[in-house]
Design an enzyme around this catalytic site. Structure first.
Site, PDB file in Angstrom:
ATOM      1  N   ASP A 152      25.806  -8.628 102.507  1.00 24.28           N
ATOM      2  CA  ASP A 152      26.791  -9.707 102.326  1.00 24.28           C
ATOM      3  C   ASP A 152      26.151 -10.945 101.703  1.00 24.28           C
ATOM      4  O   ASP A 152      26.604 -12.063 101.928  1.00 24.28           O
ATOM      5  CB  ASP A 152      27.450 -10.046 103.658  1.00 24.28           C
ATOM      6  CG  ASP A 152      26.457 -10.522 104.710  1.00 24.28           C
ATOM      7  OD1 ASP A 152      25.250 -10.228 104.587  1.00 24.28           O
ATOM      8  OD2 ASP A 152      26.881 -11.194 105.663  1.00 24.28           O
TER       9      ASP A 152
ATOM     10  N   ASN B 151      33.407  -6.364 110.244  1.00 24.32           N
ATOM     11  CA  ASN B 151      33.328  -4.901 110.220  1.00 24.32           C
ATOM     12  C   ASN B 151      33.654  -4.299 111.583  1.00 24.32           C
ATOM     13  O   ASN B 151      34.384  -3.313 111.676  1.00 24.32           O
ATOM     14  CB  ASN B 151      31.929  -4.444 109.793  1.00 24.32           C
ATOM     15  CG  ASN B 151      31.779  -4.370 108.295  1.00 24.32           C
ATOM     16  OD1 ASN B 151      32.759  -4.312 107.552  1.00 24.32           O
ATOM     17  ND2 ASN B 151      30.549  -4.386 107.830  1.00 24.32           N
TER      18      ASN B 151
ATOM     19  N   ASP C 217      34.729  -4.234 103.292  1.00 26.73           N
ATOM     20  CA  ASP C 217      34.574  -3.999 101.853  1.00 26.73           C
ATOM     21  C   ASP C 217      35.560  -4.839 101.049  1.00 26.73           C
ATOM     22  O   ASP C 217      35.206  -5.397 100.009  1.00 26.73           O
ATOM     23  CB  ASP C 217      34.770  -2.516 101.525  1.00 26.73           C
ATOM     24  CG  ASP C 217      33.609  -1.641 101.981  1.00 26.73           C
ATOM     25  OD1 ASP C 217      32.572  -2.198 102.418  1.00 26.73           O
ATOM     26  OD2 ASP C 217      33.748  -0.405 101.915  1.00 26.73           O
TER      27      ASP C 217
ATOM     28  N   ASP D 274      26.078 -16.431 101.594  1.00 23.90           N
ATOM     29  CA  ASP D 274      25.997 -15.417 102.637  1.00 23.90           C
ATOM     30  C   ASP D 274      27.270 -15.488 103.476  1.00 23.90           C
ATOM     31  O   ASP D 274      27.658 -16.571 103.933  1.00 23.90           O
ATOM     32  CB  ASP D 274      24.762 -15.669 103.516  1.00 23.90           C
ATOM     33  CG  ASP D 274      24.522 -14.551 104.500  1.00 23.90           C
ATOM     34  OD1 ASP D 274      24.045 -13.485 104.065  1.00 23.90           O
ATOM     35  OD2 ASP D 274      24.821 -14.741 105.691  1.00 23.90           O
TER      36      ASP D 274
END
Length: 195
Positions: free
Chosen positions: A106, A71, A80, A63
């Site tokens: 994620d 982000n 991304d 994770d």
């Protein structure tokens, strides 16, 4: 005319062959995550279950730490790029005797065959590799929490139960300040009810 007449019966078969190839390609594409190229959850699950028949199978859950911050700070394109880079590094670090999938967001999972019992060292190395900055965006990097479980330590448990164990270990790694991959504990799952 004899050549053309001889080829005409083959045209429908050729059409079906082209159509079957196209369908096969579409199915393969549907089983891959479009961003990372890894297997989707369903495709990963099918392959992982087969690998779990091997007594040396290890389930790994990964994770990305602070992904929302990446982000929010650098934008979704940077997020991304980070996910694609981590997916590539994870796939490289857990194959050829394994399967890797993106479970969503994620979160990634892998099932690896560890015949030489080097998984702890391999995962520590992988954690360092995963924490390297993204080549195309050097200011975009984070750590990745890893949890893992040896299937042989929990005989009779299916992929779902092993993923829950790896998940508990991964969250223990997150809580500990990302001090490295965590192995799942022996014993019953924290959320399990005694029975």
């Amino acid at each position: 005319m004899s050549t053309l007449a001889a080829l005409l019966p083959a045209v429908p078969a050729l059409g079906w062959a082209v159509h079957a190839r196209w369908l096969h390609s579409r199915l393969a594409t549907a089983r891959r995550d479009p961003l990372t190229g890894l297997w989707t959850r369903d495709a990963f699950t099918r392959r992982a279950r087969r690998l779990l028949r091997d007594p040396h199978a290890v389930v790994v859950l990964a994770d990305v730490d602070h992904f929302k911050h990446i982000n929010d700070t650098h934008g979704h394109a940077a997020g991304d790029a980070l996910l694609a880079t981590i997916a590539d590094r994870l796939a490289h670090g857990t194959t050829p005797r394994g399967v890797v999938g993106r479970l969503g967001g994620d979160e990634f999972a892998a099932v690896v065959i560890d015949r030489d019992n080097t998984m702890p060292d391999r995962l520590h190395t992988l954690a360092r590799v995963l924490a390297r900055p993204v080549d195309t965006a050097p200011d975009v990097h984070t750590t990745v929490s890893l949890g893992w479980v040896r299937a042989a330590d929990h005989p009779g448990e299916d992929l779902s139960a092993l993923l829950r164990r790896a998940d508990e270990a991964m969250y223990a790694a997150k809580r500990s300040g990302r001090s490295g991959p965590r192995r799942a504990r022996l014993g019953r799952l924290l959320g399990s009810v005694a029975g």
